[in-house]
Design a protein around this motif. Structure first.
Motif, PDB file in Angstrom:
ATOM      1  N   ALA A  82     -96.542  47.814  -4.451  1.00 62.13           N
ATOM      2  CA  ALA A  82     -97.830  47.790  -3.752  1.00 62.13           C
ATOM      3  C   ALA A  82     -98.304  46.383  -3.389  1.00 62.13           C
ATOM      4  CB  ALA A  82     -98.882  48.523  -4.585  1.00 62.13           C
ATOM      5  N   SER A  83     -98.104  45.418  -4.283  1.00 63.35           N
ATOM      6  CA  SER A  83     -98.568  44.058  -3.980  1.00 63.35           C
ATOM      7  C   SER A  83     -97.410  43.146  -3.593  1.00 63.35           C
ATOM      8  CB  SER A  83     -99.263  43.441  -5.194  1.00 63.35           C
ATOM      9  OG  SER A  83    -100.271  44.280  -5.648  1.00 63.35           O
ATOM     10  N   THR A  87     -95.106  44.765   1.625  1.00 63.28           N
ATOM     11  CA  THR A  87     -96.461  45.187   1.965  1.00 63.28           C
ATOM     12  C   THR A  87     -97.138  44.129   2.829  1.00 63.28           C
ATOM     13  OG1 THR A  87     -96.550  46.324  -0.134  1.00 63.28           O
ATOM     14  CG2 THR A  87     -98.633  45.996   0.981  1.00 63.28           C
ATOM     15  N   THR A  96     -98.435  49.140  10.030  1.00 63.30           N
ATOM     16  CA  THR A  96     -99.052  50.163   9.178  1.00 63.30           C
ATOM     17  C   THR A  96     -99.684  51.270  10.013  1.00 63.30           C
ATOM     18  OG1 THR A  96    -100.915  48.675   9.076  1.00 63.30           O
ATOM     19  CG2 THR A  96     -99.520  48.778   7.148  1.00 63.30           C
ATOM     20  N   LEU A  99     -97.510  54.234  10.186  1.00 65.34           N
ATOM     21  CA  LEU A  99     -97.015  54.755   8.919  1.00 65.34           C
ATOM     22  C   LEU A  99     -98.147  55.315   8.083  1.00 65.34           C
ATOM     23  CD1 LEU A  99     -94.874  51.600   8.140  1.00 65.34           C
ATOM     24  CD2 LEU A  99     -93.923  53.826   8.740  1.00 65.34           C
ATOM     25  N   GLU A 100     -97.778  56.194   7.179  1.00 64.91           N
ATOM     26  CA  GLU A 100     -98.745  56.667   6.200  1.00 64.91           C
ATOM     27  C   GLU A 100     -98.072  56.624   4.833  1.00 64.91           C
ATOM     28  OE1 GLU A 100    -101.655  60.456   5.412  1.00 64.91           O
ATOM     29  OE2 GLU A 100    -100.403  60.411   7.189  1.00 64.91           O
ATOM     30  N   PHE A 101     -98.799  56.150   3.838  1.00 64.46           N
ATOM     31  CA  PHE A 101     -98.183  55.949   2.535  1.00 64.46           C
ATOM     32  C   PHE A 101     -98.802  56.838   1.467  1.00 64.46           C
ATOM     33  CE2 PHE A 101     -97.674  52.091   4.951  1.00 64.46           C
ATOM     34  CZ  PHE A 101     -96.353  51.784   4.736  1.00 64.46           C
ATOM     35  N   LYS A 102     -97.986  57.160   0.490  1.00 67.45           N
ATOM     36  CA  LYS A 102     -98.500  57.833  -0.704  1.00 67.45           C
ATOM     37  C   LYS A 102     -98.000  57.077  -1.920  1.00 67.45           C
ATOM     38  CE  LYS A 102     -99.966  62.413   0.078  1.00 67.45           C
ATOM     39  NZ  LYS A 102     -99.430  63.694   0.502  1.00 67.45           N
ATOM     40  N   GLN A 103     -98.706  57.278  -3.012  1.00 66.54           N
ATOM     41  CA  GLN A 103     -98.239  56.663  -4.249  1.00 66.54           C
ATOM     42  C   GLN A 103     -97.019  57.381  -4.787  1.00 66.54           C
ATOM     43  OE1 GLN A 103    -100.868  55.485  -7.478  1.00 66.54           O
ATOM     44  NE2 GLN A 103    -102.490  56.429  -6.291  1.00 66.54           N
ATOM     45  N   SER A 213    -100.304  43.770 -11.242  1.00 64.92           N
ATOM     46  CA  SER A 213    -101.290  43.802 -10.157  1.00 64.92           C
ATOM     47  C   SER A 213    -100.997  44.964  -9.217  1.00 64.92           C
ATOM     48  CB  SER A 213    -101.338  42.470  -9.406  1.00 64.92           C
ATOM     49  OG  SER A 213    -100.161  42.292  -8.660  1.00 64.92           O
ATOM     50  N   ARG A 217    -103.473  48.340  -8.436  1.00 66.24           N
ATOM     51  CA  ARG A 217    -103.950  48.583  -7.080  1.00 66.24           C
ATOM     52  C   ARG A 217    -104.280  50.056  -6.812  1.00 66.24           C
ATOM     53  NH1 ARG A 217    -101.911  44.691  -2.666  1.00 66.24           N
ATOM     54  NH2 ARG A 217    -103.688  43.593  -3.511  1.00 66.24           N
ATOM     55  N   TYR A 218    -103.374  50.939  -7.133  1.00 67.24           N
ATOM     56  CA  TYR A 218    -103.637  52.366  -6.849  1.00 67.24           C
ATOM     57  C   TYR A 218    -103.644  53.252  -8.083  1.00 67.24           C
ATOM     58  CZ  TYR A 218    -102.728  50.718  -2.161  1.00 67.24           C
ATOM     59  OH  TYR A 218    -102.755  50.016  -1.009  1.00 67.24           O
ATOM     60  N   ILE A 224     -95.552  52.458  -3.780  1.00 71.07           N
ATOM     61  CA  ILE A 224     -95.973  53.361  -2.711  1.00 71.07           C
ATOM     62  C   ILE A 224     -94.742  53.720  -1.892  1.00 71.07           C
ATOM     63  CG2 ILE A 224     -98.347  52.573  -2.596  1.00 71.07           C
ATOM     64  CD1 ILE A 224     -97.533  50.791  -0.251  1.00 71.07           C
ATOM     65  N   LEU A 227     -94.589  58.363   4.022  1.00 74.06           N
ATOM     66  CA  LEU A 227     -94.336  59.770   4.331  1.00 74.06           C
ATOM     67  C   LEU A 227     -93.209  59.865   5.348  1.00 74.06           C
ATOM     68  CD1 LEU A 227     -97.815  61.525   4.612  1.00 74.06           C
ATOM     69  CD2 LEU A 227     -96.310  61.232   2.642  1.00 74.06           C
ATOM     70  N   TYR A 228     -92.379  60.879   5.211  1.00 73.97           N
ATOM     71  CA  TYR A 228     -91.201  61.118   6.047  1.00 73.97           C
ATOM     72  C   TYR A 228     -90.031  60.203   5.714  1.00 73.97           C
ATOM     73  CZ  TYR A 228     -94.700  63.748   8.541  1.00 73.97           C
ATOM     74  OH  TYR A 228     -95.718  64.612   8.840  1.00 73.97           O
TER      75      TYR A 228
END
Ligand code: GTP
Ligand code: MG
Lengths: 447, 209
Positions: A82-83, A87, A96, A99-103, A213, A217-218, A224, A227-228
């Motif tokens: 994530a950090s 990223t 970004t 794109l779409e991100f998930k944890q 860190s 973050r999440y 992270i 998606l896809y």
């Protein structure tokens, strides 16, 4: 193809696509080609048809796996820290927006035959079975030391010099047990082997801070995921490159890298035509990797074994996580290198509902690589199907500055993209002669 | 309370039929006689307000030239709610190309995608090669919306986007609401938003350079 380009890029793996995008943004005239009819090269995500074409050309995928288009199976198991550096590049280049991100839901570590969650909060740490009560106190002191460290304030150093003292010295100062050291060095600092212990502590310090860190973050894990599938990453940078004028040609077999009498790059030949350019960048497979004869431009540095496993259930012992990483530190299974498990599922739009895709991987140490990952495979429960890949890791033999031929590295066994970004920075410097400085992209300009 | 929707709209069509010009007219109400092939502007947004106060925000993806050598990335079609496939009424070959794109969309895109076929350069109707009857017949057969436009004069441009907006929430209820999937605004996303993340204390803000 009588146009002349500044740079021809061969292969649409993530490394090449980031470079292509950044070079186009700089105003370079880029031609980007791939021999495959899909984006991503070795870092692609494949649908079922493509996956079977690669591993089992004579079979069709079973219908019970569901729709072809629901699948995006990564060839290389990596997550985004994530950090981390990737990223930063994603944000700076504004890709970004595509794109779409998930944890990734959890991070686990194997210890004494069981897997336990890597604590993501202090509460979890207090309850974690990974350490006894006294060890927890010692570990707390160790983490407080790291968190409060300020280079410019010697009172925070407690007599340690991060640039001179080894990590061994630091561990000993806090009296940490070998099991805790395994956990810190492998599950947090993400080292693949134990070589770091005798080296100066600074890089390990940096890696632990990066991990904590990112975790903060999440919340659930330091990772992270797009998606896809990971294959979206090269595609998004390819689009960036195209928007800035880059020309894209897939499904182009490359027959020759043409050089002049001094061995300097002239152009590349595809379908009998030669395109001229000042420089060429490409992945090792375009420069003789795995082939006999010709000029030796890449060397094999070792091999990675990766088993892509389809499961009908989450991994046992992971609290039914829809995605996770499990690290098996080398000491736990008498190896030199860690074994990794990376699992994603329907939540990330990479497979049909109720399917889980786990990739077990490690650096090959023996002549029977599949046996080496057995401790990882045995954690998965029943495996519906398995695709095993043994991939050599290539590295270029020269920097490319002499002949204008710049070769990237294969995707290594680490569980993240930090080394990919290092390679991008390295190739960028070799190609342009300058350090890579990320500038925020200008707002859309027409025309 | 007024409803808000956000949709991903992709453009397709042969080079020089006026895809980017249509977007430029729609988004900025401008036209440029000497446009070069698309560079640097392949992502724009524009909002239309419908009569019942519903607002529809289009997230518009232009092809950026990747289609020229059959190298469009799957990402382009992914989650597209609507597509405007453009041909040039003065070039019959461009309608053939449009048919190819429509077949591709039917194969690759979400089955619920709304497709509009758009005959552009209506101001040049003196040089017309594609009749209205021919195009309309094809559109009807395939169940597509159809219209003619001129990015140069602006004729029909807002109308086509408004017509799409009117068709959208009805054809794909729920699924296209802002916040569902990639078409949702960042704040509404179910996933993590990298742009909004705070940087760790002590580190400079990643974007302020
Ligand atoms: N007369 C007239 N010319 C137009 C119209 N729309 C676009 N043009 C012109 O047609 C040329 C191509 O327009 P673009 O918008 O760049 O076409 P495109 O489809 O985006 O082309 P690519 O980006 O190469 O795929 C430009 O010279 C425009 O000025 C129109 O409605 N009428
Ligand atoms: Mg254009």
């Amino acid at each position: 193809m009588d146009e002349e380009y500044d740079v021809v890029v061969l292969g649409t793996g993530l490394t090449e696509c980031i470079l292509s995008g950044l070079l186009s943004v700089e105003g370079k005239k880029v031609l980007h080609m791939d021999r495959n009819d899909y984006y991503g090269g070795d870092s692609a995500s494949l649908n079922l048809t493509q996956l079977y074409r690669k591993f089992r050309p004579n079979q069709t995928p079973p219908t019970e796996l569901g729709r072809d288009r629901d699948y995006a199976v990564d060839l290389v198991p990596k997550f985004i820290i994530a950090s981390g550096e990737l990223t930063k590049i994603l944000v700076h280049t504004d890709v970004t927006r595509y794109l779409e991100f998930k944890q990734i839901a959890g991070s686990f570590v194997y210890r004494d035959g069981k897997i336990s969650k890597v604590p993501s909060t202090e509460m979890e740490a207090v309850r974690s079975p990974l350490m006894g009560l006294f060890e927890k106190r010692r570990a707390k002191k160790f983490f407080e030391f790291l968190q409060s460290w300020r280079d410019e304030d010697p009172s925070t150093h407690q007599g340690i010099n991060l640039d001179r003292d080894s990590m061994k010295t630091v561990y000993e100062k806090f009296g940490l047990e070998p099991g805790t050291q395994d956990f810190i060095g492998h599950a947090m600092a993400l080292y693949l082997d134990d070589d770091y212990i005798t080296k100066p502590a600074r890089p390990t310090y940096d890696r632990i801070i990066l991990y904590t860190s990112s975790m903060a973050r999440y919340g659930k894990s330091p990772y992270i995921y797009p998606l896809y599938g990971l294959g979206e990453l090269p595609q998004s940078f390819a689009r960036l490159s195209a928007i800035y004028g880059g020309t894209y040609m897939l499904d182009k077999p490359i027959e020759a890298i043409v050089t002049d009498d001094d061995g300097k790059f002239v152009g590349v030949t595809s379908a009998g035509e030669t395109v001229k350019a000042k420089q060429v960048i490409g992945d090792p497979s375009y420069f003789g990797a795995g082939q006999e004869g010709g000029k030796v431009r890449v060397l094999e540095e070792g091999k990675v074994v990766r088993a892509i496993c389809f499961l009908n259930h989450p991994i046992p012992g992971t609290e039914d996580s829809d995605s996770c990483q499990i690290i098996i530190p080398q000491n736990q299974v008498n190896r030199r290198n860690d074994i990794y498990i990376a699992m994603v599922s329907h939540t990330h739009n990479v497979c049909a509902k109720d399917i889980y895709v786990a990739i077990v991987s490690t650096i090959v140490e023996t002549s029977t690589p599949e046996l080496e990952i057995a401790p990882g495979l045995s954690l998965l429960g029943p495996i519906y199907d398995k695709f095993v890949d043994i991939t050599p890791l290539y590295t270029p033999t020269s920097s490319g500055e002499a002949d204008n031929i710049f070769i990237t590295r294969s995707y290594d066994a680490t569980s993240h993209f930090e080394t990919v970004v290092e390679d991008v920075q390295d190739v960028w410097k070799r190609v342009t002669g300058k350090d890579l400085v990320l500038k925020k992209r200008e707002v859309e300009v027409q025309g | 309370m007024s409803k808000q929707f956000q949709f991903k709209l992709v453009l397709l069509g042969e080079s020089a039929v006026g895809k980017s010009s249509l977007v430029l007219r729609f988004v900025k109400d401008q036209f440029d006689d000497y446009r070069e092939s698309t560079i640097g502007a392949a992502f724009l947004t524009q909002t239309v307000t419908l009569s019942d106060q519903t607002t529809v925000k289009f997230e518009i993806w232009d092809t950026a030239g990747q289609e020229r050598y059959k190298s469009l990335a799957p990402m382009y079609y992914r989650n597209a709610n609507c597509a405007v496939v453009v041909y040039d009424i003065t070039q019959s070959a461009s309608l053939e190309k449009a048919r190819t794109w429509i077949r591709e969309l039917q194969r690759q895109a979400d089955p619920s995608i709304v497709i509009a076929l758009c005959g552009n350069k209506l101001d040049l109707s003196a040089r017309r090669q594609v009749t209205q009857e021919e195009a309309k017949k094809y559109a009807d057969e395939e169940g597509l919306m159809w219209t003619e436009t001129s990015a140069k004069t602006g004729e029909g441009v807002t109308e086509i986007f408004t017509a799409i907006a009117q068709k959208l929430p009805l054809t794909a209820p729920g699924a296209t609401r802002a916040g569902a999937g990639r078409t949702g605004g960042p704040s509404a996303r179910a996933g993590v938003d990298l742009n909004k993340q705070s940087t760790t204390p002590g580190q400079p803000d990643a974007c302020n350079c």
